[in-house]
Design an enzyme around this catalytic site. Structure first.
Site, short mmCIF file in Angstrom:
data_model
loop_
_atom_site.label_atom_id
_atom_site.label_comp_id
_atom_site.label_asym_id
_atom_site.label_seq_id
_atom_site.Cartn_x
_atom_site.Cartn_y
_atom_site.Cartn_z
N ARG A 91 8.68 10.33 -5.18
CA ARG A 91 7.99 9.04 -5.13
C ARG A 91 7.40 8.78 -6.51
NH1 ARG A 91 2.78 7.43 -1.43
NH2 ARG A 91 2.61 5.30 -2.20
N ASN A 118 -5.70 5.66 2.62
CA ASN A 118 -6.73 5.74 1.57
C ASN A 118 -6.53 4.60 0.58
OD1 ASN A 118 -8.36 7.97 2.30
ND2 ASN A 118 -6.62 9.31 1.86
N ASP A 134 -13.99 8.01 4.08
CA ASP A 134 -13.28 8.39 5.30
C ASP A 134 -13.67 7.46 6.45
OD1 ASP A 134 -12.49 9.69 7.71
OD2 ASP A 134 -12.25 11.54 6.54
N MET A 135 -12.72 6.69 6.93
CA MET A 135 -13.03 5.69 7.96
C MET A 135 -13.56 6.34 9.24
SD MET A 135 -13.31 2.55 8.66
CE MET A 135 -12.40 1.38 7.69
N ARG A 180 -11.33 2.46 -3.75
CA ARG A 180 -11.01 1.35 -4.67
C ARG A 180 -11.57 0.04 -4.14
NH1 ARG A 180 -4.72 2.34 -4.82
NH2 ARG A 180 -5.04 4.47 -4.05
N HIS A 191 -0.71 -1.99 5.60
CA HIS A 191 -0.78 -0.54 5.38
C HIS A 191 -2.23 -0.18 5.05
CE1 HIS A 191 0.92 3.36 3.66
NE2 HIS A 191 -0.38 3.38 3.36
N LEU A 192 -2.88 0.53 5.97
CA LEU A 192 -4.29 0.89 5.77
C LEU A 192 -4.43 2.41 5.73
CD1 LEU A 192 -5.86 -1.58 8.42
CD2 LEU A 192 -5.46 -1.98 5.97
N GLY A 234 -3.13 5.71 7.87
CA GLY A 234 -4.07 6.47 8.71
C GLY A 234 -5.00 5.58 9.53
N GLU A 272 -2.86 3.15 11.92
CA GLU A 272 -2.25 3.87 13.04
C GLU A 272 -3.29 4.33 14.06
OE1 GLU A 272 -0.27 7.07 10.99
OE2 GLU A 272 0.79 5.62 9.74
N GLU A 323 7.18 7.17 4.53
CA GLU A 323 7.61 6.96 3.15
C GLU A 323 8.56 8.08 2.72
OE1 GLU A 323 3.49 6.68 2.36
OE2 GLU A 323 3.76 4.92 1.08
N ASN A 357 5.83 13.86 -3.06
CA ASN A 357 4.86 12.79 -3.32
C ASN A 357 3.69 13.46 -4.02
OD1 ASN A 357 3.00 10.78 -3.27
ND2 ASN A 357 2.99 10.50 -1.04
N HIS A 411 3.17 0.44 -2.48
CA HIS A 411 3.44 0.80 -1.08
C HIS A 411 4.77 0.18 -0.61
CE1 HIS A 411 -1.13 1.34 -0.15
NE2 HIS A 411 -0.56 2.52 -0.33
#
Ligand code: ADP
Length: 595
Positions: free
Chosen positions: A85, A204, A275-276, A234, A201-202, A323, A326, A380, A7, A173
């Site tokens: 990928r 980056n 970064d969350m 984004r 799907h959360l 990320g 989860e 993935e 990837n 995705h």
């Protein structure tokens, strides 16, 4: 088969080694990232070993060149196959493709659709083909899963010339959404073809996908991976009028705006960090910008969950991955809070710390929640390894199965018939959506009357049609006392009429048929299954001693049809199946066309 999976992004390289047999096992996981001043960070995990550090590779190319040495260091033999990928497969690649020269050229041709991603993927492909010239390599596309999206979901309302130039929605995705939807279905114990799933799907990058009975129906990303959710850097959805506004007010060029939307927007634009974890920590410490960023992020995701439940006409399961999906219990909660109106409620304890080890997919909904909520790690690379092996075995899925639905007796009414049966101008009440888009069963019922007897409580399927047609089984024909031919729907000439009885009067139907068994499908699935409109094929249905072959099953290809075989109750009883089952196309079917 030992498969090496790549990837390759523009700023990081992730790779893994998998053993693909009856199940797929990860044996090695590696990454190179944060390339700077002649060096980068690496991490290698293999069994119990977990090595991290920095290496003297100045670029992704140099890192790839070092991989044979890394594999040797961990005692791993050269791969039997390599899977890559690839972000954008356009509308060309509906499935993984073996990387021959012509395929590489086609991927190059698609670079304008994904200028940041495809060139990075191609660079890795070219290097790997030079490093391992004898090893077969396969491209697995992020877009392929979404090529089943109906045209009304993929078309932007823009001038025709733009659409002709290729402007349409694709979605990304795909490998992740497909994997987590499959995991959720496994956990419910139901076939994917029975479920309406919203996959969130959360990471980056972030996207939501409506997986309608196994097929992607819509996803939040568009022609590029910019549309949809708020992401790390984004923007996600933005009024296209913003381009004009920014050009006039700030004198920005298209390139300036595009760069900012990709790299300086999203969480980073709102709160200075992509970064969350940072943002959640700062929000907890009282930082107002970080708090607002979290609220916007959750609100946008919740809107998409609701929209996709509406698009599919229902939702059985919601799956979180990536990320943030989860790991962030608070983000999952913010997204789900307030969705009780559609039967979705979290169990706060289960949500707090789900154990995802060993590819688990725990359920975190409250007791009594109609909608199941899952959390699972995306995989993935594992899916790419599996699909690479399948592509090389040239047996895509070994057996192509088709969901089988059993049609009970029903009628289709014309306007004239509805007036006669229910009163002038009466509008039927849609009570239950059917799988074929736009079709439904009405709340109202009618009776069919023949010379020998009556069939009561017969379903009406909407919308209204030009002609009134009743479809019954052969057994029913003996109840009515009418000899009824087997016919394709709509081919009513020469068929008998039956009296339809409603609360306001009666109507003589234009036709009465035993419906010829048939398969509805769309152009995409037809291509995948090797089927042609009008073809008559043989299909195995049922298990065990009552398994039967339904010969001469008619294939009907419609632009937006959901792939499904329809048989009647007599046929279902003969095959010993209930309301739903799977059919298998008999291999090597002859291409007989209907007369
Ligand atoms: P990518 O799309 O690059 O694969 P990931 O799926 O690894 O990205 O997701 C990265 C995001 O996940 C980052 O925003 C990171 O902060 C977030 N994340 C990881 N762990 C946690 C956590 N424990 N709590 C909140 N966010 C987390």
């Amino acid at each position: 088969m030992r498969t090496l999976v790549f990837n390759a992004g523009s700023s990081s390289l992730k790779f893994g080694v998998f053993d693909v047999a009856s199940d797929t096992r990860e044996v090695f996981k590696g990454s190179f990232e944060r390339f700077r001043e002649g060096m980068c960070d690496f991490r290698f995990r293999c069994g119990k070993a977990d090595q991290r550090g920095s290496a003297s590779h100045a670029s992704i190319d140099e890192a790839i060149a070092a991989i044979p040495g890394v594999l040797k260091q961990f005692g791993l033999a050269a791969p039997d196959a390599i899977g890559h990928r690839v972000a954008h497969g356009g509308s060309t690649f509906i499935a993984p493709a073996i990387l021959e020269d012509a395929i590489v050229v086609k991927i190059e041709d698609l670079s304008p659709l994904a200028p940041l991603h495809n060139p990075a993927n191609l660079e890795a492909i070219k290097l790997c083909r030079a490093l391992w010239p004898a090893v077969p390599q396969v491209a697995v596309f992020d877009t392929s899963f979404h090529l089943t999206n109906p045209t009304f979901a993929t078309t932007y309302a823009v001038p025709e010339a733009w659409r002709r130039a290729g402007l349409r929605r694709y979605g990304f995705h795909g490998t992740s959404h497909k994997y987590v939807a499959l995991r959720a279905a496994e956990e419910t114990g139901q076939p994917l073809s029975n479920l309406q799933i919203v996959s969130v799907h959360l990471g980056n990058g972030a996207s939501v996908c409506a997986v309608n009975r196994g097929r992607s129906m819509d996803s939040s990303m568009g022609i590029t991976p910019l549309e949809g959710l708020v992401m790390g850097t984004r923007s996600g959805d933005l009024d296209p009028g913003a381009f004009g506004f920014l050009a006039r007010q700030l004198s920005l060029s298209v390139a300036d705006i595009e760069t900012a939307l990709y790299n300086d927007s999203g969480l980073k634009g709102l709160a200075g960090s992509s970064d969350m974890r940072d943002i959640e920590d700062r929000a907890a410490a009282g930082d107002a910008q970080a708090q607002l960023a979290i609220e916007i992020y959750a609100y946008r995701a919740r809107k998409y969950v609701g929209a996709y439940a509406a698009a599919m006409g229902g939702i059985d399961a919601l799956v979180f991955t990536g990320g943030i999906g989860e790991n962030s219990a608070s983000m999952r909660r913010r997204i789900c809070d307030g969705l009780a109106f559609m039967g979705l409620q979290l169990d706060l304890d289960r949500n707090a710390a789900p154990d995802l080890s060993g590819r688990a997919a725990p359920q975190i909904q409250a007791y009594g929640s109609r909608v199941c909520v899952f959390v699972t790690e995306t995989a993935e690379q594992l899916m790419i390894a599996r699909e690479t092996a399948q592509a090389l075995a040239r047996v895509a899925p070994a057996v192509e199965t088709i969901p089988v639905a059993v049609s009970g007796r029903h009628v289709h009414l014309s306007r004239e018939a509805a007036d006669a049966l229910f009163g002038k101008g009466y509008e039927l009440t849609p009570a239950k959506p059917l799988r074929q888009p736009g079709h439904w069963a009405a709340r109202e019922r009618v009776t069919l009357e023949g010379p020998k007897g009556r069939l009561e409580n017969v379903a009406i399927l909407g919308p209204l049609r030009m002609r009134t047609q009743a479809e019954i089984s052969r057994t029913d024909s003996f109840v009515l006392g009418i000899d009824v031919p087997v016919r394709e729907s709509g081919k009513l000439d020469g068929t008998p009429s039956v009296t339809v009885v409603g609360p306001a009067g009666t109507f003589a139907s234009d036709g009465l048929i035993v419906s010829a068994r048939h398969i509805h499908t769309n152009p995409h699935d037809a291509a995948r299954l090797g089927l042609t409109d009008g073809e008559l094929i043989d299909v195995y249905v049922g298990d065990g001693p009552r398994r039967v072959t339904f010969a001469q099953t008619l294939v009907r290809v419609g632009e937006t049809s959901f792939t499904e075989m329809h048989i009647d109750t007599d046929e279902a009883n003969a095959a010993g199946i209930g309301a739903c089952a799977e059919g298998e196309i008999v291999p090597g079917h002859a291409a007989t066309l209907r007369s």
